[in-house]
Design an enzyme around this catalytic site. Sequence first.
Site, mmCIF file in Angstrom:
data_model
loop_
_atom_site.group_PDB
_atom_site.id
_atom_site.type_symbol
_atom_site.label_atom_id
_atom_site.label_comp_id
_atom_site.label_asym_id
_atom_site.label_seq_id
_atom_site.Cartn_x
_atom_site.Cartn_y
_atom_site.Cartn_z
ATOM 1 N N GLY A 233 9.280 -2.261 12.754
ATOM 2 C CA GLY A 233 8.830 -3.394 11.945
ATOM 3 C C GLY A 233 8.745 -3.024 10.480
ATOM 4 N N SER B 292 -6.082 -1.217 6.950
ATOM 5 C CA SER B 292 -6.497 -2.067 5.837
ATOM 6 C C SER B 292 -6.055 -1.491 4.503
ATOM 7 C CB SER B 292 -8.016 -2.232 5.820
ATOM 8 O OG SER B 292 -8.385 -3.022 4.707
ATOM 9 N N LYS C 163 -11.823 -3.340 12.645
ATOM 10 C CA LYS C 163 -10.988 -4.003 11.634
ATOM 11 C C LYS C 163 -11.318 -5.495 11.544
ATOM 12 C CE LYS C 163 -7.691 -4.505 8.582
ATOM 13 N NZ LYS C 163 -7.280 -5.849 8.486
ATOM 14 N N HIS D 113 -14.443 -5.820 9.683
ATOM 15 C CA HIS D 113 -14.088 -5.552 8.275
ATOM 16 C C HIS D 113 -13.570 -6.836 7.627
ATOM 17 C CE1 HIS D 113 -10.878 -4.906 5.317
ATOM 18 N NE2 HIS D 113 -11.529 -3.848 4.905
ATOM 19 N N ASN D 114 -12.690 -7.511 8.332
ATOM 20 C CA ASN D 114 -12.103 -8.729 7.764
ATOM 21 C C ASN D 114 -13.131 -9.845 7.631
ATOM 22 O OD1 ASN D 114 -9.749 -7.255 7.893
ATOM 23 N ND2 ASN D 114 -8.514 -8.982 8.549
ATOM 24 N N GLU E 278 -14.872 -9.091 4.660
ATOM 25 C CA GLU E 278 -13.939 -9.391 3.543
ATOM 26 C C GLU E 278 -14.006 -10.885 3.189
ATOM 27 O OE1 GLU E 278 -9.841 -7.784 4.070
ATOM 28 O OE2 GLU E 278 -9.173 -9.845 3.815
HETATM 29 C C1 6PG Z 1 -6.662 -5.804 4.958
HETATM 30 C C2 6PG Z 1 -6.630 -7.297 5.067
HETATM 31 C C3 6PG Z 1 -5.421 -7.787 5.776
HETATM 32 C C4 6PG Z 1 -5.415 -9.297 6.019
HETATM 33 C C5 6PG Z 1 -5.380 -10.113 4.796
HETATM 34 C C6 6PG Z 1 -5.185 -11.591 5.027
HETATM 35 O O1 6PG Z 1 -7.665 -5.251 5.375
HETATM 36 O O2 6PG Z 1 -5.707 -5.206 4.453
HETATM 37 O O3 6PG Z 1 -7.752 -7.711 5.789
HETATM 38 O O4 6PG Z 1 -5.361 -7.133 7.005
HETATM 39 O O5 6PG Z 1 -4.317 -9.599 6.762
HETATM 40 O O6 6PG Z 1 -6.555 -9.929 4.093
HETATM 41 O O7 6PG Z 1 -6.087 -12.104 5.954
HETATM 42 P P1 6PG Z 1 -6.330 -13.680 6.029
HETATM 43 O O8 6PG Z 1 -4.986 -14.331 6.009
HETATM 44 O O9 6PG Z 1 -7.064 -13.956 7.275
HETATM 45 O O10 6PG Z 1 -7.101 -13.994 4.781
#
Ligand code: 6PG
Length: 474
Positions: free
Chosen positions: A11, A131, A185, A188-189, A192
């Site tokens: 990928g 991430s 993760k 984490h998100n 985020e």
């Molecule tokens: C990271 C981010 C990543 C994520 C984007 C978009 O840790 O690098 O979390 O993995 O895909 O932030 O996420 P969304 O489309 O849900 O905002």
Amino acid sequence: MSDQAAIGLIGLGTMGANLALNIAEAGHRIAVHNRSPDKTRAFHEQAGALRDRIVPTETLEDLVDALASPRTILMMVPAGAPVADQIDALVPLLAEGDILIDGGNSDWTDSRDRATALGDRGIGFLGLGVSGGAEGARHGPSLMAGGHEAAWAAAETVLTSIAARFGDVPCAAYFGDGGAGHYVKTVHNGIEYADMQMIAEIYGLMRDGQGRTAADISAVFDRWNGAALESYLVEIAAEVAAVIDPATGRPILDVIADRAGQKGTGRWTVMDAQRRAAPLPAVEAAVTARVLSGEAALRAEGEHLFPESDALPPLTDAELEGALIAGKILAYSQGFTLLSVARGEEGWIMPLDTVARTWRAGCIIRSAMLDDMATALEEGTCARPLAFAPTFAERLRAHVPALRRVVAAAVAAGLPVPALSAALQHFDQLRQSRGTANMIQALRDRFGAHGFERTDRPGEGGQHGPWVATDGSA
Ligand code: 6PG
């Protein structure tokens, strides 16, 4: 054989391609594969000085043949069905002891099930949260691993060598079996989402309540990034606010539509948290805000129907900064509480201080505060909210008054601050020793004889009130 690759990668999208270059740069020979061979060839041709360490392969069979045994293959394909299909295509080509790593944003329950299914066939599996976006993938991501411990032991050297470092400490760790890595993760998100929503809310107060320009707002974020709020997201908030759109000459923020995308991890965090009775209201508010951001026509109609709003009461930059500091601490506290509950329920190793350490560099939510969080969590506050740890309790005492003033001012002006106010409301509930659920219990008992516990007979459930029912009976 020496010319065989240490690892394979499938990928070559943005994340996959950057990770492959990172792996090669760290000195490992890597075999790469993409569904479209043209992309594989182009990637190899453009790899510059790293070309010699990269083996392009056209078929999955070629990829598998290019790898040293036991083979390790990192899959960087979209979460969901593509990962499942990729595993199905690879398994017949693999031998016992080979290892598959899923580096996408997979649902942790899928990773849990895949670890079991692959384990039954003797194939090692890691669900790996990655991430840091494209930049992180290229120069050092934060890596959150879960799955078979033996697979981690085998892949650790390569993975650690490409991870971000905070000082000397690599931001890569193994958190437990099954879906532990993707769980970390996902949370984490979720955090985020809350972090970004709170930044957007403060931006909104400055823009709509204080009438400030994007350039001015950029300067404020830039200043904050030099102090307690030092973090990647505040840094890039300052950066994006300063950028001018070449097509119109206006600040780019003023030409970006106010509709936020989302791929699901924030929502998964919230759903899992509710399931475990460890809710994260700040993250919930952030997910809801993204959903409502997509309802542009409805919001326009709402503004037309209810146009009244008052001026924003005066707020200093220090108050806005304090609100963001307090909101951030509270959101992270909610996130770590969820991790603590999940860890107990799933039997994961997952030391919370290691989670905080793994997030200190490389990932999107990296910040100076995470280092202090790691220390606080190490001191054994895991069973209690991080917000109650002495150093964070002290910061909250200092900054919650600002959060209160900012939320109150926003409410008075009718400007939405859902994540900041959700964080504050949760905090206020957590510090109310006598709550109001006695009313809920009375109502439940009155309409459904659900029973309650009396304060003068602790431990005895099933008590009832002397209600007069609507049919006249007592
Ligand atoms: C990271 C981010 C990543 C994520 C984007 C978009 O840790 O690098 O979390 O993995 O895909 O932030 O996420 P969304 O489309 O849900 O905002």
